[in-house]
Design a protein around this motif. Structure first.
Motif, PDB file in Angstrom:
ATOM      1  N   ASP A 268       0.810  -1.220   0.000  1.00  0.00           N
ATOM      2  CA  ASP A 268       0.000   0.000   0.000  1.00  0.00           C
ATOM      3  C   ASP A 268       0.844   1.272   0.000  1.00  0.00           C
ATOM      4  N   ALA A 269       2.126   1.146  -0.330  1.00  0.00           N
ATOM      5  CA  ALA A 269       3.039   2.295  -0.329  1.00  0.00           C
ATOM      6  C   ALA A 269       2.688   3.273  -1.439  1.00  0.00           C
ATOM      7  N   THR A 270       3.156   4.509  -1.246  1.00  0.00           N
ATOM      8  CA  THR A 270       3.037   5.529  -2.285  1.00  0.00           C
ATOM      9  C   THR A 270       4.416   6.065  -2.629  1.00  0.00           C
ATOM     10  N   ASP A 271       4.529   6.576  -3.857  1.00  0.00           N
ATOM     11  CA  ASP A 271       5.787   7.145  -4.331  1.00  0.00           C
ATOM     12  C   ASP A 271       5.469   8.420  -5.101  1.00  0.00           C
ATOM     13  N   GLU A 272       6.091   9.521  -4.688  1.00  0.00           N
ATOM     14  CA  GLU A 272       6.007  10.795  -5.412  1.00  0.00           C
ATOM     15  C   GLU A 272       7.346  10.971  -6.105  1.00  0.00           C
ATOM     16  N   HIS A 273       7.363  10.718  -7.404  1.00  0.00           N
ATOM     17  CA  HIS A 273       8.605  10.541  -8.141  1.00  0.00           C
ATOM     18  C   HIS A 273       8.538  11.343  -9.439  1.00  0.00           C
ATOM     19  N   GLY A 274       8.801  12.618  -9.372  1.00  0.00           N
ATOM     20  CA  GLY A 274       8.721  13.443 -10.575  1.00  0.00           C
ATOM     21  C   GLY A 274       7.286  13.565 -11.037  1.00  0.00           C
ATOM     22  N   SER A 275       7.032  13.205 -12.291  1.00  0.00           N
ATOM     23  CA  SER A 275       5.679  13.340 -12.837  1.00  0.00           C
ATOM     24  C   SER A 275       4.749  12.225 -12.387  1.00  0.00           C
ATOM     25  N   TYR A 276       5.269  11.245 -11.652  1.00  0.00           N
ATOM     26  CA  TYR A 276       4.413  10.167 -11.133  1.00  0.00           C
ATOM     27  C   TYR A 276       4.161  10.373  -9.635  1.00  0.00           C
ATOM     28  N   SER A 277       2.926  10.183  -9.237  1.00  0.00           N
ATOM     29  CA  SER A 277       2.574  10.187  -7.823  1.00  0.00           C
ATOM     30  C   SER A 277       1.439   9.189  -7.636  1.00  0.00           C
ATOM     31  N   GLY A 278       1.687   8.158  -6.824  1.00  0.00           N
ATOM     32  CA  GLY A 278       0.638   7.167  -6.613  1.00  0.00           C
ATOM     33  C   GLY A 278       1.177   5.901  -5.984  1.00  0.00           C
ATOM     34  N   GLY A 279       0.474   4.813  -6.201  1.00  0.00           N
ATOM     35  CA  GLY A 279       0.800   3.532  -5.594  1.00  0.00           C
ATOM     36  C   GLY A 279       1.929   2.805  -6.306  1.00  0.00           C
ATOM     37  N   ILE A 280       2.361   1.714  -5.677  1.00  0.00           N
ATOM     38  CA  ILE A 280       3.525   0.973  -6.170  1.00  0.00           C
ATOM     39  C   ILE A 280       3.250   0.289  -7.508  1.00  0.00           C
ATOM     40  N   ASP A 281       2.042  -0.236  -7.725  1.00  0.00           N
ATOM     41  CA  ASP A 281       1.759  -0.876  -9.016  1.00  0.00           C
ATOM     42  C   ASP A 281       1.869   0.134 -10.153  1.00  0.00           C
ATOM     43  N   GLY A 282       1.301   1.303  -9.968  1.00  0.00           N
ATOM     44  CA  GLY A 282       1.401   2.349 -10.979  1.00  0.00           C
ATOM     45  C   GLY A 282       2.826   2.829 -11.162  1.00  0.00           C
ATOM     46  N   PHE A 283       3.571   2.908 -10.057  1.00  0.00           N
ATOM     47  CA  PHE A 283       4.961   3.343 -10.139  1.00  0.00           C
ATOM     48  C   PHE A 283       5.777   2.369 -10.981  1.00  0.00           C
ATOM     49  N   ILE A 284       5.616   1.078 -10.735  1.00  0.00           N
ATOM     50  CA  ILE A 284       6.379   0.091 -11.507  1.00  0.00           C
ATOM     51  C   ILE A 284       5.964   0.120 -12.973  1.00  0.00           C
ATOM     52  N   ALA A 285       4.686   0.296 -13.253  1.00  0.00           N
ATOM     53  CA  ALA A 285       4.247   0.424 -14.645  1.00  0.00           C
ATOM     54  C   ALA A 285       4.895   1.648 -15.291  1.00  0.00           C
ATOM     55  N   TRP A 286       4.981   2.752 -14.547  1.00  0.00           N
ATOM     56  CA  TRP A 286       5.557   3.987 -15.056  1.00  0.00           C
ATOM     57  C   TRP A 286       7.049   3.838 -15.359  1.00  0.00           C
ATOM     58  N   ILE A 287       7.818   3.288 -14.401  1.00  0.00           N
ATOM     59  CA  ILE A 287       9.264   3.165 -14.642  1.00  0.00           C
ATOM     60  C   ILE A 287       9.574   2.078 -15.667  1.00  0.00           C
ATOM     61  N   SER A 288       8.761   1.003 -15.704  1.00  0.00           N
ATOM     62  CA  SER A 288       9.037  -0.062 -16.671  1.00  0.00           C
ATOM     63  C   SER A 288       8.737   0.393 -18.096  1.00  0.00           C
ATOM     64  N   ALA A 289       7.914   1.428 -18.249  1.00  0.00           N
ATOM     65  CA  ALA A 289       7.664   1.992 -19.577  1.00  0.00           C
ATOM     66  C   ALA A 289       8.754   2.983 -19.979  1.00  0.00           C
ATOM     67  N   GLY A 290       9.315   3.718 -19.016  1.00  0.00           N
ATOM     68  CA  GLY A 290      10.260   4.777 -19.344  1.00  0.00           C
ATOM     69  C   GLY A 290      11.728   4.404 -19.302  1.00  0.00           C
ATOM     70  N   LEU A 291      12.131   3.610 -18.329  1.00  0.00           N
ATOM     71  CA  LEU A 291      13.564   3.366 -18.146  1.00  0.00           C
ATOM     72  C   LEU A 291      14.225   2.537 -19.243  1.00  0.00           C
ATOM     73  N   PRO A 292      13.553   1.571 -19.862  1.00  0.00           N
ATOM     74  CA  PRO A 292      14.236   0.799 -20.912  1.00  0.00           C
ATOM     75  C   PRO A 292      14.671   1.629 -22.117  1.00  0.00           C
ATOM     76  N   ARG A 293      14.175   2.838 -22.279  1.00  0.00           N
ATOM     77  CA  ARG A 293      14.611   3.668 -23.407  1.00  0.00           C
ATOM     78  C   ARG A 293      16.041   4.158 -23.233  1.00  0.00           C
ATOM     79  N   PHE A 294      16.562   4.101 -22.005  1.00  0.00           N
ATOM     80  CA  PHE A 294      17.956   4.478 -21.758  1.00  0.00           C
ATOM     81  C   PHE A 294      18.854   3.262 -21.957  1.00  0.00           C
ATOM     82  N   GLU A 295      20.080   3.500 -22.411  1.00  0.00           N
ATOM     83  CA  GLU A 295      21.038   2.406 -22.555  1.00  0.00           C
ATOM     84  C   GLU A 295      21.443   1.850 -21.202  1.00  0.00           C
ATOM     85  N   SER A 296      21.505   2.725 -20.202  1.00  0.00           N
ATOM     86  CA  SER A 296      21.838   2.302 -18.846  1.00  0.00           C
ATOM     87  C   SER A 296      21.399   3.376 -17.872  1.00  0.00           C
ATOM     88  N   THR A 297      21.257   2.974 -16.619  1.00  0.00           N
ATOM     89  CA  THR A 297      21.081   3.922 -15.521  1.00  0.00           C
ATOM     90  C   THR A 297      22.007   3.475 -14.400  1.00  0.00           C
TER      91      THR A 297
END
Length: 165
Positions: free
Chosen positions: A39-68
């Motif tokens: 039931d955690a929340t994350d306020e992370h830049g343009s995303y703010s909400g629950g963990i399921d939404g957060f993982i969906a958000w980062i899994s859509a955006g981060l693979p576009r980078f060669e590395s982090t």
């Protein structure tokens, strides 16, 4: 609480943050999820909400980078019973690959992760996270000085050498 138990709790909380960084950099969403209570929340830049939404958000955006790369520095942890406050400083680098229009570049962000940590059923996890960006810069990559062919290749999944034990 004894000083020893406080020391142990602080170490466990710091470990949660380091596991989070590893999970993000290796695109290991199960590892990232294990750092948060359901039931955690994350306020992370343009995303703010629950963990399921957060993982969906980062899994859509981060693979576009060669590395982090998350490089963690100062970690301040204050424990009060089963609740703790933590502030983790990090330098986060995102490598953007070259395109026909632009050279490769690193987006570098100095951030602080401000966490409300909660111990439930004996396990510390994030209950609420707020990410604060202190500064950022974009560095264009001109050429290369290291022959990466001589090193173990970096992989952004469970085939990365770091998963071998």
């Amino acid at each position: 609480m004894t000083d020893i138990q406080n020391f142990i709790d602080e170490a466990l909380i710091r470990n949660v943050h380091l596991r989070y960084c590893r999970g993000v950099d290796r695109l290991d969403w199960d590892l990232v999820r294990s750092c948060y209570h359901p039931d955690a929340t994350d306020e992370h830049g343009s995303y703010s909400g629950g963990i399921d939404g957060f993982i969906a958000w980062i899994s859509a955006g981060l693979p576009r980078f060669e590395s982090t790369t998350h490089f963690t520095g100062n970690q301040l942890v204050e424990v009060t019973g089963d609740i703790a406050w933590a502030e983790h400083y990090a330098i986060v680098s995102h490598r953007r690959g070259a395109t026909a229009a632009e050279p490769a570049a690193d987006l570098i962000v100095n951030v602080r992760y401000i966490d409300r940590m909660e111990r439930r059923d004996g396990e510390w996890r994030i209950g609420k996270r707020v990410v604060i960006a202190d500064s950022e810069k974009l560095e264009t990559i001109e050429g290369s000085w290291l022959n990466l062919a001589h090193l173990q290749p970096s992989r952004r999944d469970r085939t990365d050498y770091s998963y071998e034990r």
